[in-house]
Design an enzyme around this catalytic site. Structure first.
Site, short mmCIF file in Angstrom:
data_model
loop_
_atom_site.label_atom_id
_atom_site.label_comp_id
_atom_site.label_asym_id
_atom_site.label_seq_id
_atom_site.Cartn_x
_atom_site.Cartn_y
_atom_site.Cartn_z
N HIS A 149 19.12 22.96 -8.86
CA HIS A 149 20.21 22.84 -9.84
C HIS A 149 20.11 21.66 -10.79
O HIS A 149 20.53 21.75 -11.93
CB HIS A 149 21.56 22.77 -9.13
CG HIS A 149 21.80 23.93 -8.22
ND1 HIS A 149 21.92 25.21 -8.68
CD2 HIS A 149 21.90 23.99 -6.87
CE1 HIS A 149 22.11 26.03 -7.66
NE2 HIS A 149 22.09 25.33 -6.55
N PRO A 156 15.60 16.84 -2.17
CA PRO A 156 16.66 17.75 -1.70
C PRO A 156 16.57 19.07 -2.47
O PRO A 156 16.33 19.09 -3.68
CB PRO A 156 17.96 17.02 -2.05
CG PRO A 156 17.59 15.65 -2.46
CD PRO A 156 16.14 15.63 -2.81
N LEU A 157 16.76 20.18 -1.76
CA LEU A 157 16.62 21.48 -2.39
C LEU A 157 17.60 21.69 -3.54
O LEU A 157 17.28 22.35 -4.52
CB LEU A 157 16.80 22.60 -1.34
CG LEU A 157 15.60 22.79 -0.42
CD1 LEU A 157 15.89 23.85 0.62
CD2 LEU A 157 14.36 23.15 -1.21
N CYS A 158 18.80 21.13 -3.40
CA CYS A 158 19.77 21.34 -4.48
C CYS A 158 19.34 20.65 -5.76
O CYS A 158 19.63 21.12 -6.86
CB CYS A 158 21.18 20.92 -4.07
SG CYS A 158 21.30 19.19 -3.64
N THR A 159 18.64 19.54 -5.61
CA THR A 159 18.09 18.88 -6.80
C THR A 159 17.06 19.78 -7.47
O THR A 159 17.07 19.98 -8.68
CB THR A 159 17.41 17.54 -6.45
OG1 THR A 159 18.35 16.70 -5.80
CG2 THR A 159 16.87 16.84 -7.68
#
Lengths: 418, 562
Positions: free
Chosen positions: A192, A186-189
């Site tokens: 961030h 996942p891009l947020c992983t």
């Protein structure tokens, strides 16, 4: 052929010239069978000249087949040289299919390998028609009427399967078996909360690279260029240090960037061999085919497991039952066909379409406003309508709403074939 | 094709890429590039083992050459069949791939093998692995007797047409890295690490904002609710399904059930699913327990020998134990003292913010390092105790051992002599079990042996003739088979009750049809399998197949014979 050649093929000839109780139900041993499988009638296509495809080519050649085709769209790269015996440093830049073909022709006298340098998807439907069997080292071939033997490997695991239109699932039916090994984080992983070295690598590849274009504006990541990979690794290490994560090495970095699937000669050898055994059975009929999916794994012990996969009735590609044959004479009228559909196939108000000369044609529609328009067709003979043997008819029944079309195939006793 | 092996879930990067190189410049060497794909499977140390091993192939037939080709692709160094000693390997390899007429080589080989076994047995025992393809039974007996006690593993195989058998023969083979597909995580929740406890206690779930709450690693969540349950249950650890489900319910009650900017609380869902695997009571795996017993027996025997007044030859028989035995002895001692195996130190990936996941990893890694230090200390004592130097075992090997402690095992088979003469009870059982669908592997195996006897008497295999009347051999084959079966059953009191000793006509006929044909694709299949088994034996990674197996390319089955 010289005595040497005869002796070379005595193993194969035993299977073809001698009867055996465990053979295929329709198998008739015949001294001519060996020459028959080496005649122009028997053309076999191997798809892909990677680790699997090359093994399959070699196995086919050593099984006595002489008319082989190999299709692959790649040229040989430095990183392919571990494909052992077929590719040498001097072959870099040349098409894989061409080099593999040359090698096998040199080593197995009498064998002709025709290379095709290009994409399978670019080939017209006619291309497939010349082959009696297709063996696949990639799963990109659509369902076809001729038997397709498909194999795949990943590390110490692999599969071999037989695909025959209408009898077994098509490749599409079971597409969920081939779940992707892509590491889609996942891009947020990535952005961030990175936790693993892999996250840092993907961040560098997906986000930092297009920000900084380290090797030139718009120059994309080339996983085979060690300098590209090393740049990504350096950035990934910086990020890893920032978060206290273990720093990735070159191998891990390249593995993630290229989605490398580990491969080993032994699994490729096993799966190719299994596929070629099935090709041999399909062409000669000497033994029954695998029914229809075999798993292989040799991580712990060695396990082979055969599963008779069932077709997916919802499948877009092959979710139709096999076409039932309709036998007529080319002089018979369309009305005759419709009558038979009513009397013998439980239809009340059949509507028919067919593919004539490459175009879909509506032959008759039993719906109020169309009935008159196409009424003329009813008295025309099948020949006049341009229908030939092997034409597929799609029939729906207007009286049964929501019914899926039923396919029939036309069999004209006197007529020409498509 | 995938077995849904999601790489990010079990930290496979730990196994497949030890940090390579200590230097900044890490561009791969040409060799690393060449072997890249397979290095990811068995690592640099595995590759090194493959390249240093000396492998002998006896049998320049289809199966043999296919096995050779696959192993050479991986970097093995082969000693190519006896008939070609001294010739450049590349030349021989090329010839073998082209040459399909092995008659001359075959005959020559068998004679040579016979002679060489007599004249120079030492030649054979110097290898790391011997592969014998299509070798006569009588020669195999001599060969195996030679290799078995010297712990040189032997792979035996035979091919007849669409069928092939194979068997590993190894007195003892230690598996250092089994690489199980889905290992349970090593969390020590029954007796939690003090640092872990402190870390968890410092976190207050109820006081967290939604960001923190939805990024708390499931391990922390699980621990907190586990503790709550334990406090309410007199401190005991959940011991059955119902109790584990109770913990799961507690976790669920802690969910906030809200969706925030970052999606719903996947970490809480992970905590609930983790209950099934993370809360299993830890027990000593049976494979490890076996190793403890072996080590203890060895030490006991050693003790007895040195105490006794046995003649010095016997005492010399107390050879220094191999490294794995030293390590197992130490492991047993560690377990006795600590009540657990050394901590593995890795954690599965889980939804979390970076700092807390990294903190957890570091806690577990530090604890694993501490266990390793303790283990190494114990090992030094064990070594010194029996007169070996304190650093007999390299540090890297100790670390590898501890990391894989839960999956270690010793694999062993009987000698070829025993394996090829199955127990009468086994034979009787197999004869009775007539396969419902198709011929049984046991019958084929029996017939293979009968073919060998046929060959001994008539100088050729049944059906291996250009005569159209090849089926005439079936009669003699049947006789040989019957004699053999009766021979195997000989010690049974009531042989007549054992079921038919007459081979089904179909199978006799089919074998004569083959006339020991070497169907290439069948040989290539077996060559693939054997090459991987060879690699397992050389590297000590992955678990070899120890049963006598039969590959049937007609049904595409690979089944145990007994």
């Amino acid at each position: 052929s010289s005595p040497g050649t005869d002796n070379r093929w005595r193993h194969v000839r035993r299977l073809l010239e001698r009867a055996g109780p465990l053979g295929g139900p329709e198998f008739e041993p015949d001294p001519e069978l060996f020459s028959a499988i080496r005649s122009d009638l028997v053309q076999i296509l191997v798809v892909g000249a990677g680790g699997l495809g090359c093994e399959m080519l070699k196995d086919l050649a050593l099984s006595g087949f002489v008319n082989l085709h190999l299709i692959d769209m790649d040229t040989i790269d430095l990183s392919n040289l571990n494909r052992q015996f077929l590719f040498r440093p001097k072959d870099i830049g040349r098409p894989k299919a061409v080099v593999a073909a040359e090698f096998v022709e040199r080593r197995v006298s009498g064998c002709r390998v025709t290379p095709h340098f290009g994409k399978l998807e670019d080939k017209p439907l006619e291309f497939y028609k010349q082959f009696m069997c297709i063996v696949c080292g990639l799963d990109s071939v659509q369902a076809s009427v001729i038997p397709l033997i498909d194999g795949g490997t990943q590390g110490f695991q692999g599969h071999c399967r037989v695909v025959r239109a209408h009898a077994t699932p098509c490749l599409e039916c079971t597409a969920d078996l081939y779940s992707s090994t892509q590491q889609g984080f996942p891009l947020c992983t990535l952005a961030h909360t990175p936790r693993l070295p892999e996250h840092c690598i993907e961040f560098a590849r997906i986000m930092q690279w297009p920000q900084e274009w380290p090797f030139g504006e718009e120059v994309p990541v080339d996983g085979d260029d060690p300098h590209h990979v090393d740049w990504i690794r350096t950035e990934a290490c910086k990020r890893a240090r920032q978060f206290g994560i273990r720093e990735p090495d070159f191998r891990l970095t390249q593995g993630v960037v290229k989605h490398i699937i580990p491969a080993v000669a032994s699994t490729n050898a096993v799966i190719s061999a299994q596929c070629v055994t099935e090709v041999f059975k399909a062409i000669t009929g000497c033994y029954p085919l695998l029914n229809n999916f075999a798993n292989f794994s040799d991580i712990e012990g060695v396990a082979v497991n055969v599963v008779p996969l069932e077709r997916n009735p919802q499948c877009d590609v092959c979710g139709q039952p096999p076409p039932k044959p309709l036998t007529f004479n080319s002089r018979d009228s369309l009305q005759t066909v419709i009558n038979q559909l009513k009397s013998e196939h439980g239809m009340t108000r059949p509507s028919l379409t067919a593919c004539v000369e490459g175009r879909d044609v509506t032959l008759y529609m039993d719906l109020s406003f169309l009935r008159d328009q196409l009424a003329d067709n009813l008295d025309k003979s099948l020949a006049e309508l341009g229908l030939l043997s092997n034409t597929v008819l799609n029939v729906t029944d207007s009286a049964q709403s929501g019914m899926k079309p039923v396919t029939f195939v036309l069999n004209l006793e006197d007529g020409m074939e498509t | 094709m995938s077995s849904t092996n999601n790489n990010n879930n079990n930290n496979k990067s730990n196994i497949n890429s030890h940090p390579v190189g200590r230097s900044r410049s890490q561009l791969p060497t040409p060799k690393a590039k060449k072997y890249d794909r397979q290095l990811r499977l068995w690592g640099d140390h595995g590759q090194q083992a493959i390249e240093q091993a000396r492998v002998l192939l006896i049998g320049a037939n289809a199966v043999g050459t296919e096995t050779l080709k696959n192993m050479e692709d991986c970097g093995s160094n082969f000693f190519v069949e006896l008939a070609r000693i001294g010739e450049p390997r590349a030349k021989v390899c090329a010839e073998l791939l082209r040459e399909l007429n092995e008659d001359v080589i075959g005959d020559f080989l068998e004679d040579r093998l016979d002679v060489l076994l007599q004249r120079d047995p030492g030649f054979f025992t110097g290898f790391s692995l011997v592969i014998a393809s299509g070798v006569r039974h009588s020669d195999l007996l001599v060969l195996s007797d030679l290799l078995y006690d010297r712990d040189v593993p032997l792979i035996v195989c035979q091919q007849h047409g669409m069928l092939a058998t194979c068997q590993l023969v190894a007195r003892e083979h230690f598996v250092w890295e089994a690489h199980p597909d889905n290992p349970l995580p090593d969390l020590r929740l029954e007796n939690p690490l003090p640092e872990f406890v402190a870390f968890c206690d410092a976190q207050d779930l109820s006081a967290m904002d939604s960001q923190r709450h939805s990024h708390t690693p499931w391990l922390v969540i699980l621990y907190k609710f586990l503790s709550k349950w334990r406090q309410a249950n007199a401190g005991k650890f959940p011991s059955n399904y119902a109790e584990r489900q109770a913990v799961r319910q507690l976790i669920r009650s802690g969910e906030r059930g809200e969706s925030d900017l970052h999606g719903d609380e996947e970490n809480w869902r992970q905590a609930q699913s983790a209950v099934t695997t993370a809360l299993l009571p830890s027990k000593l795996p049976s494979n490890v327990n076996e190793l403890f017993k072996l080590a203890d027996q060895f030490w006991l025997r050693r003790q007895q020998l040195s105490d006794s007044s046995a003649p010095s030859e016997d005492r010399q028989a107390a050879v220094p134990p191999s490294n794995w035995l030293l390590l197992c002895r130490t492991l047993a001692e560690f377990y006795r003292q600590r009540g657990c195996l050394p901590l593995c130190g890795t954690l599965p990936d889980m939804v979390s913010d970076s700092d807390r996941y990294v903190a957890l990893l570091n806690i577990y890694r530090r604890a694993a390092d501490a266990d390793l230090v303790e283990f190494s200390r114990l090992l030094r004592v064990v070594c010194l105790d029996i007169g070996l130097s304190a650093d007999s075992v390299p540090a890297s090997q100790i670390a590898l051992f501890c990391k894989n402690a839960r999956h270690l095992r010793l694999v062993k088979t009987a000698s070829y002599r025993e394996l090829s003469r199955p127990l009468p009870q086994t034979v009787a059982r197999c004869l009775e079990e007539t396969a419902e669908a198709g011929p049984s592997p046991f019958w084929w195996y029996l017939l293979f042996h009968a073919c060998d006897r046929f060959h001994t008497e008539f100088g050729r295999f049944p059906g291996d003739t250009d005569d159209v009347n090849f089926l005439a051999d079936a009669g003699q084959l049947k006789l040989k088979c019957q004699q053999l079966a009766q021979d195997w059953l000989a010690s049974l009191a009531t042989t007549s009750a054992a079921g038919p000793t007459s081979a089904p006509e179909d199978l006799l006929h089919e074998l004569c049809r083959f006339g020991r044909a070497e169907v290439h694709s069948v040989a290539a299949w077996m060559g693939g399998v054997l090459s991987q088994e060879g690699i397992k034996l050389i590297t000590g990674q992955f678990v070899p197949e120890t049963r006598t197996m039969l590959y049937d390319a007609v049904s595409q089955t690979f089944l145990p014979v007994f």
